[in-house]
Design an enzyme around this catalytic site. Structure first.
Site, PDB file in Angstrom:
ATOM      1  CG  ASP A  88      -3.858   4.141   4.513  1.00 34.14           C
ATOM      2  OD1 ASP A  88      -4.875   3.784   5.269  1.00 34.14           O
ATOM      3  OD2 ASP A  88      -3.744   3.652   3.119  1.00 34.14           O
ATOM      4  CE  LYS A 114      -8.656  -2.689   4.637  1.00 33.10           C
ATOM      5  NZ  LYS A 114      -8.755  -3.761   3.943  1.00 33.10           N
ATOM      6  CD1 TRP A 124      -2.129  -2.266   1.520  1.00 34.84           C
ATOM      7  CD2 TRP A 124      -3.052  -1.004  -0.097  1.00 34.84           C
ATOM      8  NE1 TRP A 124      -3.059  -2.821   0.907  1.00 34.84           N
ATOM      9  CE2 TRP A 124      -3.743  -2.477   0.039  1.00 34.84           C
ATOM     10  CE3 TRP A 124      -3.320  -0.067  -1.149  1.00 34.84           C
ATOM     11  CZ2 TRP A 124      -4.823  -2.553  -0.889  1.00 34.84           C
ATOM     12  CZ3 TRP A 124      -4.670  -0.239  -2.012  1.00 34.84           C
ATOM     13  CH2 TRP A 124      -5.217  -1.547  -1.746  1.00 34.84           C
TER      14      TRP A 124
END
Lengths: 361, 361
Positions: free
Chosen positions: A173, A197, A103
């Site tokens: 993030d 999530k 990511w």
């Protein structure tokens, strides 16, 4: 409460069963209005109340200071990879990024389209199993901000405490770690997270930004990507994803009922500790991440004999343990154990792993 | 089937009750998987099936030719206002836009940030009650495309047939009219629509683009705003809004069960004709739109005595007729009668209007 299989999906991920049951009960009629929440005008008094309660519960859970704006946006963290440089370069042309996993690489690639990226730490050499101590990072004093992925969902690598970066704004993030424990929002210029999530269903992102940083976007920023516009319009510049926002609100209330983030953090730490111990106690399973960077949320592991993976997944599914395959880019196995995964689920997984190792080891 | 009040919201709008009931029944367990659709990995076989079925049902309903890509995106029509010029200028610097109402103005304002906009027709002078005949529009042969809003949701002004614009690609925002009747997709270069009227809950947009137009975006286009990337990744470059996509799929199946777009168009025309007749037959109510441009979906009207509006709304709500206020920017009243509004709802509204006029007229 309904008994269901345990779903270890990395996201979209398991939701608290109580939340789904409440959503189900009021799906056609929210509190006697005769409307489903998804049928309500986003500017009506009913949805306004739902939206405001969700924000205020989130502010309470994360103890968000008044000088931070909270936005409920569309597009996921992938949109934020662009929105961060578009909005927060603020006239500067350089930004610091950490490369701690897949990511991170996506965030860096998108940022490079808008500014000069200085990679302050790079875990490529250790195959994303560790992170150099933040005290050794090569920070650029002219950077508009320092960006890092708090938890690398695919690699299972987590920076458990925010790095100290001096006066440069710190941006994180937190898609797969937000709400898993208390954080000190004051240490950040901005925090963002895709919902799927620990927040709710996919299609929503939470963005928390210190308000003095707003209002200086790159000139070509699409209006829908402009933080200042979205913040000033309370995330209702256009029609927001109302039903997803409502479900996120139910999750926040569920979290408060669990005792908030201090309580859920204790549970999360117990869950992760037990699962890593089961892996480490066995020669049959392996997790290569350096101990202090092991993720509480995503636990990747491999089998001593990789040929057994398919059998493992099939037998696990039969035992009611779902979605344990690793990400398609890295392979192996992975158990995601977000807030909504109960300790009983982790225990059932450990029991299965031990029995499987006995059968095939 | 559950009896509920009639909800005339302009969007997010009423959903078919049967769709909500099915969603409710399988909310915690989709077809024996033990998972809610919102808990499924978007790359797993279950959700892949849901996503593909939704696209194939939509293609069947709209008879979409094979050389058009269908995308399920986030961000609503407001994001498309930027994505259209970012992706479809294709090296040109000019575009033609129609100004037929409030949404046209928003589309124009966003496009002006990326190109030179030529307004080919402007309904400002007639207060958005009519549209000059398309044969009189001042088209620019160098325009990258011609853009129009097929149905102005706030103003209740609808262009019922696509304008003939020669070889220049024609692009339409069909947010509040898509799926209300058959259309000939071949006449368009691109069609887009926010979901929250005739497709499903808010947080999803359907974009249909002729594939030869893809692949030449402006250099600074955020990756998440790049049609080519999203089309090539089948709208799964990142995690899509899975639950909303699933609900859209249920709506498409419901539409097919109603007999498809030809059948629903007949019902929609009957509904609109009856409501406009009730307005025109009375001195108490007024709708100022030129007959041939009256929207089938959004019917704004005023009372001879505007002071009675609050009473009208309160008594209507008591009679189970909800969300009839006009848009905050124009005031008055508005009944949105999308596909999911049954004829019985329109009849109940007409009965109420006639009784109200008798009481207060």
């Amino acid at each position: 409460m309904t008994l269901r299989p345990y779903n270890f999906s990395a996201g979209p991920a398991v939701m608290p069963t109580e939340v789904l049951e409440q959503a189900q009960a009021e799906l056609l009629d929210w509190r006697g209005t005769g409307m489903s929440v998804m049928e309500m005008s986003h500017r009506g008094k009913e949805f306004t109340q739902i939206a405001e309660e969700a924000e205020s519960d989130l502010r309470e859970l994360l103890n968000i200071p008044a000088n931070y704006r909270v936005m409920f946006l569309q597009g996921g963290a992938s949109s934020q990879f662009a929105m961060i440089p578009l909005n927060l370069l603020r006239g500067k042309t350089q930004a610091d990024y950490c490369n701690t996993g897949i990511w991170s690489q996506k965030a860096i690639a998108e940022a490079q389209r808008y500014c000069s990226v200085n990679v302050v730490t790079d875990s490529t050499a250790n195959k994303f199993t560790s992170i150099a101590d933040p005290s050794t990072w090569q920070l650029n004093p002219n950077a508009a901000y320092v960006h890092y992925i708090a938890n690398e969902t695919i690699n299972g690598l987590e920076l458990h405490t925010p790095p100290q970066v001096g006066d440069v704004p710190l941006i994180s993030d937190m898609s797969s770690t937000i709400l898993s424990r208390p954080i000190d929002v004051n240490q950040f210029a901005a925090i963002y997270a895709g919902a799927q999530k620990n927040i709710g269903p996919a299609g929503l992102s939470v963005v928390i930004v210190r308000e003095d940083l707003l209002g200086n976007p790159l000139s070509f920023t699409p209006t829908m990507f402009n933080y200042k516009v979205m913040a000033d319009e309370k995330s209702m510049y256009n029609t927001p994803p109302t039903y997803t926002w409502y479900l996120a609100g139910l999750v926040f209330k569920w979290l408060k009922k669990q005792g908030g983030l201090t309580a859920i953090a204790e549970t999360n730490q117990r869950k992760a500790t037990a699962l890593y111990k089961a892996i480490d106690d066995s020669d049959f399973y392996n997790n290569a991440i350096e101990l202090r960077y092991r993720s509480w949320m995503n636990v990747p592991f491999t089998l001593a004999d990789a040929n057994l993976e398919k059998t493992f997944l099939a037998e696990a599914a039969q035992a009611g343990l779902l979605t344990l395959a690793g990400h398609r880019t890295v392979g192996g196995l992975r158990a995601s154990i977000y807030n909504a995964m109960p300790e009983s689920g982790v225990k059932a997984l450990i029991d299965f792993m031990q029995a499987f190792a006995k059968r095939y080891g």
